[in-house]
Write a protein that holds these residues in place. Structure first.
Motif, mmCIF file in Angstrom:
data_model
loop_
_atom_site.group_PDB
_atom_site.id
_atom_site.type_symbol
_atom_site.label_atom_id
_atom_site.label_comp_id
_atom_site.label_asym_id
_atom_site.label_seq_id
_atom_site.Cartn_x
_atom_site.Cartn_y
_atom_site.Cartn_z
ATOM 1 N N LEU A 13 -12.595 28.746 4.462
ATOM 2 C CA LEU A 13 -13.584 29.683 5.014
ATOM 3 C C LEU A 13 -13.609 29.596 6.538
ATOM 4 N N LEU A 14 -13.572 28.393 7.089
ATOM 5 C CA LEU A 14 -13.599 28.235 8.550
ATOM 6 C C LEU A 14 -12.384 28.912 9.188
ATOM 7 N N ASN A 15 -11.216 28.778 8.553
ATOM 8 C CA ASN A 15 -10.016 29.447 9.086
ATOM 9 C C ASN A 15 -10.163 30.965 9.036
ATOM 10 N N LYS A 16 -10.720 31.456 7.941
ATOM 11 C CA LYS A 16 -10.918 32.910 7.793
ATOM 12 C C LYS A 16 -11.898 33.423 8.864
ATOM 13 N N ILE A 17 -12.963 32.658 9.084
ATOM 14 C CA ILE A 17 -13.941 33.050 10.114
ATOM 15 C C ILE A 17 -13.258 33.096 11.482
ATOM 16 N N ALA A 18 -12.488 32.047 11.777
ATOM 17 C CA ALA A 18 -11.814 31.982 13.092
ATOM 18 C C ALA A 18 -10.847 33.151 13.261
ATOM 19 N N ASP A 19 -10.173 33.557 12.163
ATOM 20 C CA ASP A 19 -9.226 34.673 12.226
ATOM 21 C C ASP A 19 -9.934 36.009 12.406
ATOM 22 N N GLU A 20 -11.037 36.194 11.672
ATOM 23 C CA GLU A 20 -11.645 37.523 11.602
ATOM 24 C C GLU A 20 -12.820 37.735 12.555
ATOM 25 N N GLY A 31 -27.230 16.721 12.917
ATOM 26 C CA GLY A 31 -27.686 16.167 11.648
ATOM 27 C C GLY A 31 -26.459 15.839 10.801
ATOM 28 N N ALA A 32 -26.669 15.281 9.610
ATOM 29 C CA ALA A 32 -25.550 14.842 8.762
ATOM 30 C C ALA A 32 -24.628 16.017 8.405
ATOM 31 N N GLU A 33 -25.211 17.164 8.019
ATOM 32 C CA GLU A 33 -24.391 18.319 7.645
ATOM 33 C C GLU A 33 -23.558 18.793 8.836
ATOM 34 N N ASP A 34 -24.198 18.792 10.011
ATOM 35 C CA ASP A 34 -23.487 19.260 11.206
ATOM 36 C C ASP A 34 -22.347 18.322 11.584
ATOM 37 N N MET A 35 -22.485 17.047 11.246
ATOM 38 C CA MET A 35 -21.383 16.130 11.545
ATOM 39 C C MET A 35 -20.206 16.359 10.596
ATOM 40 N N VAL A 36 -20.494 16.765 9.348
ATOM 41 C CA VAL A 36 -19.399 17.140 8.434
ATOM 42 C C VAL A 36 -18.656 18.343 9.018
ATOM 43 N N LEU A 37 -19.399 19.357 9.452
ATOM 44 C CA LEU A 37 -18.757 20.551 10.024
ATOM 45 C C LEU A 37 -18.007 20.221 11.314
ATOM 46 N N THR A 38 -18.572 19.342 12.119
ATOM 47 C CA THR A 38 -17.892 18.923 13.347
ATOM 48 C C THR A 38 -16.536 18.323 13.009
ATOM 49 N N ASP A 39 -16.520 17.448 12.000
ATOM 50 C CA ASP A 39 -15.271 16.790 11.602
ATOM 51 C C ASP A 39 -14.264 17.825 11.083
ATOM 52 N N LEU A 40 -14.733 18.744 10.241
ATOM 53 C CA LEU A 40 -13.826 19.760 9.678
ATOM 54 C C LEU A 40 -13.258 20.647 10.789
ATOM 55 N N ILE A 41 -14.120 21.055 11.700
ATOM 56 C CA ILE A 41 -13.679 21.954 12.773
ATOM 57 C C ILE A 41 -12.745 21.211 13.740
ATOM 58 N N ALA A 42 -13.145 20.013 14.157
ATOM 59 C CA ALA A 42 -12.326 19.276 15.138
ATOM 60 C C ALA A 42 -10.940 18.953 14.580
ATOM 61 N N ARG A 43 -10.864 18.648 13.278
ATOM 62 C CA ARG A 43 -9.580 18.221 12.710
ATOM 63 C C ARG A 43 -8.743 19.360 12.139
ATOM 64 N N HIS A 44 -9.410 20.485 11.775
ATOM 65 C CA HIS A 44 -8.657 21.538 11.081
ATOM 66 C C HIS A 44 -8.717 22.910 11.734
ATOM 67 N N VAL A 45 -9.821 23.236 12.437
ATOM 68 C CA VAL A 45 -9.969 24.611 12.955
ATOM 69 C C VAL A 45 -10.527 24.555 14.376
ATOM 70 N N SER A 46 -9.780 23.921 15.266
ATOM 71 C CA SER A 46 -10.319 23.655 16.599
ATOM 72 C C SER A 46 -10.463 24.919 17.449
ATOM 73 N N ARG A 47 -10.020 26.071 16.901
ATOM 74 C CA ARG A 47 -10.242 27.340 17.628
ATOM 75 C C ARG A 47 -11.723 27.689 17.685
ATOM 76 N N ILE A 48 -12.515 27.129 16.792
ATOM 77 C CA ILE A 48 -13.953 27.426 16.777
ATOM 78 C C ILE A 48 -14.654 26.558 17.822
#
Ligand code: SF4
Length: 232
Positions: A13-20, A31-48
């Motif tokens: 989903l993050l890749n699709k958002i970054a593309d579209e 918060g805890a949820e935001d740190m999960v998203l930070t990790d996902l974005i930093a490691r996989h979709v750094s265009r965001i």
């Protein structure tokens, strides 16, 4: 659904958002949820891009995590502050702790310190991403993963909407994600220091936020549910 599948679907989903929806930003409140998203974005979709709101009333532990996160991932987090003239006017008229006085004064403070800076942070963006989860609060039960945010005039995504608290912490432990030290001191939900407190095991996740108000008013204005439509 296994955690592995949830993670794969969040990355897709993050890749699709970054593309579209270029440019898109993730609003990180550490918060805890935001740190999960930070990790996902930093490691996989750094265009965001990653932005954060410094209300001027955060816990020291949150500032510590802000710095640690930037260093740990080698990322730049763009921080937005409230307008000093609005803060000065509010303090002169109502005092430093006016938010305890009424829901209206609390919302005024949130508008000045959070809502207005967020509008500036989102200006010119096509979408924004948050770490909201459905089970966090009654005010979040009807949210959609993707919805148009009419208040801010852009698409809003909640990739972790259906994650459980156990899945959030499972991901954090499994991937060694940095997290706010306050979580180890019984703060499940973390906001501004004067408006957040630790909760007992039997209380719900958001019981420590604006604890003097009823559950129905417990939003800061960043997430206006009534003004959002489910995406087609
Ligand atoms: Fe003000 Fe409290 Fe809202 Fe922070 S959470 S902006 S201190 S009312």
């Amino acid at each position: 659904m296994s955690l592995e599948v949830r993670v794969e679907s969040a990355i897709a989903l993050l890749n699709k958002i970054a593309d579209e929806y270029e440019p898109t930003v993730f609003a990180n409140s550490f918060g805890a949820e935001d740190m999960v998203l930070t990790d996902l974005i930093a490691r996989h979709v750094s265009r965001i891009g990653i932005i954060s709101l410094d209300t001027g009333r955060l816990h020291q532990e949150t500032y510590d995590l802000m710095q640690k996160t930037a260093e740990h991932y080698g990322i730049c987090i763009q921080v937005f502050f409230p307008r000093h003239d609005l803060v000065e006017g509010y303090l002169a008229e109502h005092g430093s702790n006016a938010f305890y006085g009424s829901v209206e004064l609390r919302k005024q403070c949130c508008n000045i310190r959070k809502v207005e800076p967020l509008k500036r942070a989102l200006a010119g963006k096509k979408a924004w991403i948050t770490g909201l989860r459905r089970e966090q609060a009654p005010t979040r039960s009807d949210l959609a993963v993707s919805a148009f945010d009419e208040a801010n005039g852009l698409q809003k995504f909640n990739p972790l909407l259906d994650w459980s608290l156990d899945e959030v912490w499972g991901y954090i432990r499994e991937h060694g994600v940095p997290y706010n030290a306050l979580h180890d001191r019984s703060f499940p939900s973390i906001g501004c220091a004067p408006c957040t407190r630790a909760v007992a095991m039997v209380e719900d996740i958001r019981a420590g936020r604006w604890w003097w108000e009823s559950p129905a008013t417990k939003e800061c204005g960043l997430h206006v549910v009534a003004a959002m439509k489910k995406a087609a």
